[in-house]
Each structure stands twice: as C-alpha cells, then as structure tokens.
Write an enzyme that holds these catalytic residues in place. Structure first.
Site, PDB file in Angstrom:
ATOM      1  N   CYS A   1       0.920  -1.197   0.087  1.00 38.11           N
ATOM      2  CA  CYS A   1       0.018  -0.180   0.159  1.00 38.11           C
ATOM      3  C   CYS A   1       0.989   1.326   0.008  1.00 38.11           C
ATOM      4  O   CYS A   1       1.865   1.296   0.725  1.00 38.11           O
ATOM      5  CB  CYS A   1      -0.906   0.040   1.302  1.00 38.11           C
ATOM      6  SG  CYS A   1      -2.191  -1.167   1.032  1.00 38.11           S
TER       7      CYS A   1
ATOM      8  N   ALA B   1      -3.113  -3.255  -2.572  1.00 35.37           N
ATOM      9  CA  ALA B   1      -4.460  -3.575  -2.319  1.00 35.37           C
ATOM     10  C   ALA B   1      -5.238  -2.687  -2.928  1.00 35.37           C
ATOM     11  O   ALA B   1      -5.343  -1.364  -2.543  1.00 35.37           O
ATOM     12  CB  ALA B   1      -4.611  -3.802  -1.011  1.00 35.37           C
TER      13      ALA B   1
ATOM     14  N   GLN C   1      -3.983  -6.728  -6.533  1.00 40.71           N
ATOM     15  CA  GLN C   1      -4.657  -7.423  -5.324  1.00 40.71           C
ATOM     16  C   GLN C   1      -6.022  -6.710  -5.313  1.00 40.71           C
ATOM     17  O   GLN C   1      -6.003  -5.371  -4.944  1.00 40.71           O
ATOM     18  CB  GLN C   1      -3.613  -7.380  -3.815  1.00 40.71           C
ATOM     19  CG  GLN C   1      -4.247  -7.942  -2.919  1.00 40.71           C
ATOM     20  CD  GLN C   1      -3.179  -7.865  -1.700  1.00 40.71           C
ATOM     21  OE1 GLN C   1      -3.010  -6.809  -1.433  1.00 40.71           O
ATOM     22  NE2 GLN C   1      -2.124  -8.980  -1.422  1.00 40.71           N
TER      23      GLN C   1
ATOM     24  N   TYR D   1      -7.558  -8.704   7.285  1.00 42.16           N
ATOM     25  CA  TYR D   1      -8.613  -7.976   6.725  1.00 42.16           C
ATOM     26  C   TYR D   1      -9.946  -8.717   6.459  1.00 42.16           C
ATOM     27  O   TYR D   1      -9.685 -10.135   6.774  1.00 42.16           O
ATOM     28  CB  TYR D   1      -7.942  -7.536   5.311  1.00 42.16           C
ATOM     29  CG  TYR D   1      -6.822  -6.424   5.597  1.00 42.16           C
ATOM     30  CD1 TYR D   1      -7.135  -5.413   6.342  1.00 42.16           C
ATOM     31  CD2 TYR D   1      -5.743  -6.639   4.878  1.00 42.16           C
ATOM     32  CE1 TYR D   1      -6.159  -4.478   6.410  1.00 42.16           C
ATOM     33  CE2 TYR D   1      -4.517  -5.852   5.459  1.00 42.16           C
ATOM     34  CZ  TYR D   1      -4.886  -4.630   6.005  1.00 42.16           C
ATOM     35  OH  TYR D   1      -4.048  -3.741   6.182  1.00 42.16           O
TER      36      TYR D   1
ATOM     37  N   ARG E   1      -3.730 -14.681  -1.370  1.00 45.14           N
ATOM     38  CA  ARG E   1      -2.912 -14.287  -0.186  1.00 45.14           C
ATOM     39  C   ARG E   1      -3.502 -14.773   1.014  1.00 45.14           C
ATOM     40  O   ARG E   1      -4.636 -14.196   1.604  1.00 45.14           O
ATOM     41  CB  ARG E   1      -2.484 -12.838  -0.175  1.00 45.14           C
ATOM     42  CG  ARG E   1      -1.471 -12.764   1.141  1.00 45.14           C
ATOM     43  CD  ARG E   1      -0.609 -11.292   1.150  1.00 45.14           C
ATOM     44  NE  ARG E   1       0.543 -11.737   0.266  1.00 45.14           N
ATOM     45  CZ  ARG E   1       1.497 -10.540   0.473  1.00 45.14           C
ATOM     46  NH1 ARG E   1       1.368  -9.452   1.284  1.00 45.14           N
ATOM     47  NH2 ARG E   1       2.615 -10.913  -0.359  1.00 45.14           N
TER      48      ARG E   1
ATOM     49  N   ARG F   1       9.907  -4.953   1.262  1.00 44.08           N
ATOM     50  CA  ARG F   1      10.820  -3.857   1.795  1.00 44.08           C
ATOM     51  C   ARG F   1      11.980  -3.862   0.829  1.00 44.08           C
ATOM     52  O   ARG F   1      12.416  -2.756   0.581  1.00 44.08           O
ATOM     53  CB  ARG F   1      11.098  -4.011   3.294  1.00 44.08           C
ATOM     54  CG  ARG F   1      10.042  -3.759   4.182  1.00 44.08           C
ATOM     55  CD  ARG F   1      10.550  -4.221   5.600  1.00 44.08           C
ATOM     56  NE  ARG F   1       9.399  -3.659   6.649  1.00 44.08           N
ATOM     57  CZ  ARG F   1       8.301  -4.243   7.024  1.00 44.08           C
ATOM     58  NH1 ARG F   1       8.163  -5.721   6.417  1.00 44.08           N
ATOM     59  NH2 ARG F   1       7.670  -4.084   7.740  1.00 44.08           N
TER      60      ARG F   1
END
Length: 357
Positions: free
Chosen positions: A25, A57, A99, A182, A230, A324
């Site tokens: 995100c 997302a 996603q 989520y 996922r 990352r």
C-alpha cells in the site's frame, strides 16, 4: 541459468523469472485513483526486471479501504489510470497483477505516517466498518457492524465487479487478499468470526465466504489468466487460524481453480508474538506446496539474491515476493542476476551501466 531466473508458466501466462514485487500500500490515492506516484513506483520495478508486479491492495468499495487514501477499483473511472500503468509494465517485460481487497474491521484508519489510528465513524473522513462479527480489532476501537445477507451479497458483487475492471485495465494476474486480518481473513479465523450461521463455527463454514468469492471471480477471470490468493498461514495465537488450516484451505482452493497461494502470516491479532527473522514465513510456503500440492509464493524478510535462489532451487516455493527489499532496491532483479552469474539483458537505456565482470 539460476533457478531464480528460470521462467514459470501458470495457465497461459509466463513469468520470465521468479521474482515478484509484493503488493504494498502506498496510500497515495485520492478517491481511489492511481496517480503519477503509482506509475513511477510500479514502473521502476518493471525497468528493474521483476517477472511479476502486483499492484497494492485495491479496495473493492469505498468502505473497504484501509485509509481514505487507498487505491480503488470500485468505479469504471479508475480503469484509465491503471491501464496506463499496466501498459508500461507489459512494455518493459513484467506481468501486471493486482490485489483485490476489503479491510473489514481494519478499515477507516489514518495512514501509517499519520499515526495509523482508527478513525471513528463520527470523525472526519471516518466511516462505519463491517466484519463477520461485531468485534473490535483492538480494545477500545470502533465496533464493526456484523454483516447480514444483504451485506455479504454486496461484497461478493463488489469483488466480481472489481475483477472485471482489473481485466479491462490490463491486469493479467488477480490476487484475492485473505490475509493480514482483513475481511476475508476475519471470516477464516475463529478469533474474529463468532457467527452461528452457515459462515461461522466449523472450518467448512468459516472458509465458505472466501470460497464463494473465489467462484465468483474465477467465473469471470479468463481461464488462461492466473488467480492467486494471499493468506495468513497462521494467526500466531492460540485458538486462531493454524498452518494445518491453511493446508486444508489451499487444497480446497486448488480444486476451485486457484493457481498459487501467497503465504504470509499474522495481522488478525494486535499483539501476537511473531518470531520475525530472515525467511521466517518460508516454511509455510514449503508446507502448503508439499501437502496441498499447489504452487506457492514465499514472503517475509527475503533480502538477498542467494537467499531467494535457495528458496526456489530447493523447491520451498515457486515464487519469491519482495516488499521492503524492493523498496530499498527497485533494480533488485538486475543486481541479483549479476550476483548469481546469470547474464540478463538490461533496458537499452541503462545498458551502459551494466556490470561487465
């Protein structure tokens, strides 16, 4: 050729290597629209040589956003901006993926750099959240509304419509987000799902809503395009979702036409004890691949070419997803190929900078 740079074909799509930019995100949208930030952020990773790039997302509805600044796919007006991005990714050798997500009870929050706190419905930019059960994510946090039949039907419809828009926008892989606490993860876990109807209680009931959405999306997603899911392979909490649950779910999803399980973990409990370390989630990808017989993606502190190569070469997973590390180094694939002695072409505009020894 290193195994990391071997091609992989799922259905009718070939990835030219096993390196994936994980959905991350950016909280850089206004009303869900993709911006120049998204074009440069995702486009630079295509120039950097990633085989698959999964856009962050995308909320299937305004109320499904984590923050007011999330990317969205709830309107046809979102399509042109995304199509500009997918055209660039494909032109530079990467497969574009996206996603699709609904944040459930973890919706309506500030951006991380603004504190990441929940925004209550009566506050500016806040809204009423929904969930399987009327249980707050964190003590003292907003209480979501438990979804009724009408609400469940709307969410199924929204996922299907978002998938159709993703196709129109040029994406070739769609990933359903059922991880990190989520909405769809909330249905899976007995910690967050205390329903007593056909969507709660037993394992079969708790996985039902996700399976219905998979059927809805697979019905309109082309048969030659892959569908990923996922999951959080464990809640890291007693009484929660477990790795064995993940294996059982993955076997069911394989039968439904899911092509790969993207294996993350956690996110459904605020203070779970997670043994974070290099490659700490890779064993979940290995277990699911072995026991459910479905391709998997490994995520979580994968930071070096040698580490990524070992994951693929040893058969622990079929793809490695970088988050990352991709932020630190948009050109990780080009640098990894050099490290592993695998000669990869660079963009002609960058050819003069390619290492020669």
């Amino acid at each position: 050729m290193s195994q990391l740079f071997s091609p992989l074909t799922l259905r009718g799509i070939q990835f030219n290597n096993r390196i994936v930019v994980s959905p991350m995100c950016q909280y850089a949208s206004v009303d869900g629209f993709a911006s120049d930030w998204h074009l440069v952020h995702l486009g630079s990773r295509a120039v950097g040589g990633a085989g698959l790039i999964i856009a962050e997302a995308a909320a299937i509805s305004p109320e499904g956003r984590i923050t007011p600044h999330d990317l969205g796919l709830w309107s046809d007006e979102h399509i042109p901006g995304l199509k500009r991005i997918t055209n660039f990714l494909k032109a530079n050798g990467s497969v574009p993926g996206i996603q699709l997500a609904h944040a459930g009870r973890k919706a309506s929050h500030n951006r991380p750099w603004e504190g990441g706190k929940a925004i209550f419905p009566n506050e500016a930019e806040g809204w009423q959240t929904v969930a399987p059960s009327a249980l707050s994510f964190a003590e003292g946090g907003p209480v979501p509304t438990a979804l009724d039949d009408e609400g469940l039907h709307k969410i199924r419809y929204d996922f299907r419509e978002a998938a159709e828009r993703a196709l129109e926008a040029g994406f070739r892989v769609v990933e359903i987000h059922a991880a990190h606490g989520y909405l769809l993860h909330q249905f899976l876990s007995p910690i967050s799902n205390q329903r007593t109807d056909q969507y709660g209680g037993s394992f079969e009931n708790r996985v039902r809503f996700l399976r219905e959405i998979i059927d809805d999306v697979r019905a309109i997603w082309p048969t030659d395009f892959p569908l990923f899911v996922r999951i959080s392979a464990t809640d890291w909490t007693e009484g929660g979702w477990t790795p064995n649950d993940s294996v059982a779910l993955s076997a069911l999803l394989k039968e439904q036409g899911v092509d790969l399980i993207d294996c993350s973990s956690g996110g459904n409990v605020p203070h779970a004890t997670i043994p974070v370390g290099p490659g700490y989630q890779v064993p979940f990808a290995e277990q699911i691949k072995r026991e459910a017989g479905i391709p998997t993606g490994a995520v979580g502190l994968i930071t070096s070419a040698e580490q990524a190569e070992e994951i693929i070469a040893s058969g622990q997973a079929d793809l490695v997803l970088l988050a990352r590390e991709s932020l630190r180094d948009p050109y990780f694939p080009l640098h990894a190929a050099h490290t592993l002695g695998d000669d990869r072409p660079w963009p002609v505009q960058y050819e003069r900078a390619k290492p020669r020894g």
